[in-house]
Design an enzyme around this catalytic site. Structure first.
Site, PDB file in Angstrom:
ATOM      1  N   ALA A 106       0.800  -1.236   0.000  1.00 57.85           N
ATOM      2  CA  ALA A 106       0.000   0.000   0.000  1.00 57.85           C
ATOM      3  C   ALA A 106       0.830   1.283   0.000  1.00 57.85           C
ATOM      4  O   ALA A 106       0.365   2.320  -0.487  1.00 57.85           O
ATOM      5  CB  ALA A 106      -0.942   0.001   1.209  1.00 57.85           C
ATOM      6  N   ALA A 107       2.051   1.224   0.522  1.00 57.38           N
ATOM      7  CA  ALA A 107       2.851   2.449   0.608  1.00 57.38           C
ATOM      8  C   ALA A 107       3.682   2.693  -0.643  1.00 57.38           C
ATOM      9  O   ALA A 107       4.358   3.714  -0.758  1.00 57.38           O
ATOM     10  CB  ALA A 107       3.764   2.385   1.828  1.00 57.38           C
ATOM     11  N   GLY A 108       3.645   1.755  -1.588  1.00 54.47           N
ATOM     12  CA  GLY A 108       4.473   1.878  -2.782  1.00 54.47           C
ATOM     13  C   GLY A 108       3.871   2.836  -3.800  1.00 54.47           C
ATOM     14  O   GLY A 108       2.776   3.367  -3.620  1.00 54.47           O
ATOM     15  N   ARG A 109       4.623   3.036  -4.902  1.00 54.78           N
ATOM     16  CA  ARG A 109       4.141   3.948  -5.962  1.00 54.78           C
ATOM     17  C   ARG A 109       2.771   3.514  -6.464  1.00 54.78           C
ATOM     18  O   ARG A 109       1.853   4.327  -6.607  1.00 54.78           O
ATOM     19  CB  ARG A 109       5.137   3.944  -7.132  1.00 54.78           C
ATOM     20  CG  ARG A 109       6.372   4.800  -6.904  1.00 54.78           C
ATOM     21  CD  ARG A 109       7.327   4.680  -8.098  1.00 54.78           C
ATOM     22  NE  ARG A 109       7.950   3.362  -8.105  1.00 54.78           N
ATOM     23  CZ  ARG A 109       9.135   3.088  -7.591  1.00 54.78           C
ATOM     24  NH1 ARG A 109       9.859   4.058  -7.078  1.00 54.78           N
ATOM     25  NH2 ARG A 109       9.630   1.876  -7.604  1.00 54.78           N
ATOM     26  N   MET A 110       2.603   2.204  -6.734  1.00 55.72           N
ATOM     27  CA  MET A 110       1.320   1.720  -7.244  1.00 55.72           C
ATOM     28  C   MET A 110       0.264   1.661  -6.150  1.00 55.72           C
ATOM     29  O   MET A 110      -0.883   2.054  -6.356  1.00 55.72           O
ATOM     30  CB  MET A 110       1.493   0.332  -7.887  1.00 55.72           C
ATOM     31  CG  MET A 110       2.093   0.343  -9.265  1.00 55.72           C
ATOM     32  SD  MET A 110       1.208   1.415 -10.387  1.00 55.72           S
ATOM     33  CE  MET A 110      -0.434   0.766 -10.243  1.00 55.72           C
TER      34      MET A 110
ATOM     35  N   THR B 224       5.391  -7.880 -10.551  1.00 51.79           N
ATOM     36  CA  THR B 224       6.167  -8.524 -11.612  1.00 51.79           C
ATOM     37  C   THR B 224       7.444  -9.144 -11.044  1.00 51.79           C
ATOM     38  O   THR B 224       7.728  -9.013  -9.850  1.00 51.79           O
ATOM     39  CB  THR B 224       6.524  -7.530 -12.735  1.00 51.79           C
ATOM     40  OG1 THR B 224       7.402  -6.539 -12.201  1.00 51.79           O
ATOM     41  CG2 THR B 224       5.286  -6.872 -13.300  1.00 51.79           C
TER      42      THR B 224
ATOM     43  N   HIS C 169      11.738   1.836 -18.792  1.00 52.24           N
ATOM     44  CA  HIS C 169      11.095   2.145 -17.512  1.00 52.24           C
ATOM     45  C   HIS C 169      11.997   3.060 -16.691  1.00 52.24           C
ATOM     46  O   HIS C 169      13.184   3.210 -16.975  1.00 52.24           O
ATOM     47  CB  HIS C 169      10.815   0.867 -16.712  1.00 52.24           C
ATOM     48  CG  HIS C 169       9.607   0.116 -17.200  1.00 52.24           C
ATOM     49  ND1 HIS C 169       9.673  -0.772 -18.250  1.00 52.24           N
ATOM     50  CD2 HIS C 169       8.302   0.153 -16.802  1.00 52.24           C
ATOM     51  CE1 HIS C 169       8.459  -1.271 -18.468  1.00 52.24           C
ATOM     52  NE2 HIS C 169       7.607  -0.720 -17.615  1.00 52.24           N
TER      53      HIS C 169
ATOM     54  N   GLY D 141      -0.553  -7.520  -9.506  1.00 52.41           N
ATOM     55  CA  GLY D 141       0.152  -6.930 -10.639  1.00 52.41           C
ATOM     56  C   GLY D 141       1.651  -6.980 -10.435  1.00 52.41           C
ATOM     57  O   GLY D 141       2.406  -6.438 -11.238  1.00 52.41           O
TER      58      GLY D 141
ATOM     59  N   LYS E 154      13.053   0.806 -11.264  1.00 50.94           N
ATOM     60  CA  LYS E 154      12.483  -0.527 -11.520  1.00 50.94           C
ATOM     61  C   LYS E 154      13.524  -1.605 -11.230  1.00 50.94           C
ATOM     62  O   LYS E 154      14.648  -1.546 -11.711  1.00 50.94           O
ATOM     63  CB  LYS E 154      11.982  -0.644 -12.967  1.00 50.94           C
ATOM     64  CG  LYS E 154      11.269  -1.966 -13.216  1.00 50.94           C
ATOM     65  CD  LYS E 154      10.456  -1.933 -14.490  1.00 50.94           C
ATOM     66  CE  LYS E 154       9.845  -3.284 -14.803  1.00 50.94           C
ATOM     67  NZ  LYS E 154       8.962  -3.801 -13.757  1.00 50.94           N
TER      68      LYS E 154
HETATM   69  P1  NAD Z   1       7.375   0.221  -4.959  1.00 55.37           P
HETATM   70  O1  NAD Z   1       8.729  -0.295  -4.567  1.00 55.37           O
HETATM   71  O2  NAD Z   1       7.136   1.687  -5.040  1.00 55.37           O
HETATM   72  O3  NAD Z   1       6.270  -0.396  -3.962  1.00 55.37           O
HETATM   73  C1  NAD Z   1       6.284  -1.701  -3.488  1.00 55.37           C
HETATM   74  C2  NAD Z   1       5.750  -1.654  -2.048  1.00 55.37           C
HETATM   75  O4  NAD Z   1       5.582  -3.009  -1.599  1.00 55.37           O
HETATM   76  C3  NAD Z   1       6.717  -0.965  -1.074  1.00 55.37           C
HETATM   77  O5  NAD Z   1       6.031   0.004  -0.314  1.00 55.37           O
HETATM   78  C4  NAD Z   1       7.239  -2.123  -0.205  1.00 55.37           C
HETATM   79  O6  NAD Z   1       7.524  -1.719   1.141  1.00 55.37           O
HETATM   80  C5  NAD Z   1       6.072  -3.096  -0.269  1.00 55.37           C
HETATM   81  N1  NAD Z   1       6.460  -4.494  -0.014  1.00 55.37           N
HETATM   82  C6  NAD Z   1       7.537  -5.147  -0.494  1.00 55.37           C
HETATM   83  N2  NAD Z   1       7.540  -6.409  -0.048  1.00 55.37           N
HETATM   84  C7  NAD Z   1       6.456  -6.552   0.744  1.00 55.37           C
HETATM   85  C8  NAD Z   1       5.920  -7.619   1.499  1.00 55.37           C
HETATM   86  N3  NAD Z   1       6.550  -8.816   1.556  1.00 55.37           N
HETATM   87  N4  NAD Z   1       4.768  -7.426   2.194  1.00 55.37           N
HETATM   88  C9  NAD Z   1       4.154  -6.218   2.145  1.00 55.37           C
HETATM   89  N5  NAD Z   1       4.631  -5.158   1.459  1.00 55.37           N
HETATM   90  C10 NAD Z   1       5.750  -5.322   0.760  1.00 55.37           C
HETATM   91  O7  NAD Z   1       7.058  -0.485  -6.357  1.00 55.37           O
HETATM   92  P2  NAD Z   1       5.884  -0.125  -7.394  1.00 55.37           P
HETATM   93  O8  NAD Z   1       6.411   0.747  -8.464  1.00 55.37           O
HETATM   94  O9  NAD Z   1       4.645   0.260  -6.646  1.00 55.37           O
HETATM   95  O10 NAD Z   1       5.662  -1.570  -8.058  1.00 55.37           O
HETATM   96  C11 NAD Z   1       5.304  -2.698  -7.284  1.00 55.37           C
HETATM   97  C12 NAD Z   1       5.236  -3.916  -8.172  1.00 55.37           C
HETATM   98  O11 NAD Z   1       4.190  -3.736  -9.151  1.00 55.37           O
HETATM   99  C13 NAD Z   1       6.502  -4.177  -9.003  1.00 55.37           C
HETATM  100  O12 NAD Z   1       6.676  -5.570  -9.135  1.00 55.37           O
HETATM  101  C14 NAD Z   1       6.196  -3.540 -10.341  1.00 55.37           C
HETATM  102  O13 NAD Z   1       6.950  -4.060 -11.391  1.00 55.37           O
HETATM  103  C15 NAD Z   1       4.736  -3.896 -10.457  1.00 55.37           C
HETATM  104  N6  NAD Z   1       3.941  -3.076 -11.397  1.00 55.37           N
HETATM  105  C16 NAD Z   1       2.999  -3.732 -12.108  1.00 55.37           C
HETATM  106  C17 NAD Z   1       2.155  -3.045 -12.939  1.00 55.37           C
HETATM  107  C18 NAD Z   1       1.073  -3.797 -13.674  1.00 55.37           C
HETATM  108  O14 NAD Z   1       0.293  -3.182 -14.421  1.00 55.37           O
HETATM  109  N7  NAD Z   1       0.964  -5.107 -13.483  1.00 55.37           N
HETATM  110  C19 NAD Z   1       2.263  -1.653 -13.067  1.00 55.37           C
HETATM  111  C20 NAD Z   1       3.239  -0.991 -12.328  1.00 55.37           C
HETATM  112  C21 NAD Z   1       4.073  -1.727 -11.460  1.00 55.37           C
END
Ligand code: NAD
Length: 259
Positions: free
Chosen positions: A9-13, A92, A148, A90, A152
């Site tokens: 939840a705290a990540g970019r997505m 990857t 990207h 989602g 990434k």
């Molecule tokens: P990010 O690093 O900004 O966010 C990931 C978040 O997940 C972080 O806040 C991290 O603390 C948390 N996290 C990591 N491991 C964890 C765990 N074991 N339990 C709970 N939380 C955990 O990354 P992002 O840019 O948000 O991307 C996240 C993932 O989504 C990547 O794999 C990225 O490639 C993928 N992505 C997929 C799509 C799609 O359309 N399918 C689009 C964008 C990104």
């Protein structure tokens, strides 16, 4: 009302999923946010927050939306299956055989979906490149270039792989035909190869171009993401679909009514 748990939840997505779901309060109720870095959830307006999904109260009937880390995938799927929570992932960088194994086991109990790219545009592009590759035939070399942002962590992108998989399935190729970058004395290009190349720069949200080059002409088709919101919107669309669906493994093509 669809109860939503956001994993990562705290990540970019994760933040964009939370923001867009909050705008649609009549449709989605955010019941929990989960992130390995729990302090970072403060201020996001989540009623319940925890560092691990296993530490949040189970919510049978809720949908978990996951954009986190590949290492979390197997335990996440198993937890959702054990507690009757649908799952949209989602994330990857997960080995395809792990995705297949975990979702096959969970599909008997919950509705689940994994997609390396949740956008409507890319889901349609996957159909288009498969048709092009089949129609153009063996005389056309195929290479995929993705770009990207510099943060990434995995390469190639899940989308580049999904494009290659769609082309391979349409033309009788396998993953053994993929060529990840080239360096040194590579020799001539093998026919049938699908080249896959990754650029990492600045703040690029996500570009994918598929090159089809024959003698005397080329076709380039691609997709450029302007904002991460397309992936978050797609994930919410998938969440709404799974909330109504019975147990099973679903695809974005099914969510969009293309299959
Ligand atoms: P990010 O690093 O900004 O966010 C990931 C978040 O997940 C972080 O806040 C991290 O603390 C948390 N996290 C990591 N491991 C964890 C765990 N074991 N339990 C709970 N939380 C955990 O990354 P992002 O840019 O948000 O991307 C996240 C993932 O989504 C990547 O794999 C990225 O490639 C993928 N992505 C997929 C799509 C799609 O359309 N399918 C689009 C964008 C990104």
């Amino acid at each position: 009302m669809i109860e939503l748990i956001v994993h990562g939840a705290a990540g970019r997505m994760g933040r964009r999923v939370l923001a867009l779901a909050a705008e649609r309060a009549a449709e989605f109720a955010i019941v929990a946010g989960v992130d390995r870095e729990p302090g970072t959830l403060r201020g996001l307006g989540i009623a319940s927050e925890a560092p691990l999904l296993t530490e949040t109260p189970a919510r049978p009937g809720a949908v978990v939306v996951d954009f986190s880390h590949h290492s979390a995938f197997a335990p996440l799927v198993q937890h959702c299956a054990a507690h009757g929570m649908a799952l949209v992932s989602g994330t990857t960088g997960i080995a395809p055989e792990v995705v297949d194994r975990e979702l096959a086991a969970a599909a008997a109990r919950i509705a689940c979906l994994h997609a390396g790219n949740m956008s409507v545009g890319v889901t349609v592009l996957l159909d288009a490149v498969a048709r092009l590759a089949k129609a153009l035939g063996e005389g056309y070399d195929i290479e995929i270039v993705e770009a990207h942002h510099r943060h990434k962590a995995d390469a190639p992108s899940g989308t580049a792989l999904a494009l290659a998989d769609a082309i391979a399935a349409a033309t009788g190729r396998t993953r053994r035909d993929y060529c990840y970058g080239r360096q040194g004395q590579t020799g001539a290009r093998r026919s049938g190869e699908i080249g896959i190349h990754a650029l990492r720069l600045g703040d690029v949200v996500g570009d994918h171009t598929v090159w089809f080059v024959g003698r005397g002409e080329r076709i380039l088709v691609g997709h450029i993401a302007h904002t991460r919101d397309i992936f978050a919107e797609g994930a919410l669309r998938a969440a709404a679909f799974l909330a109504q669906a019975g147990p099973g493994r679903y695809s974005m093509r099914q969510v969009l009514g293309l299959a």
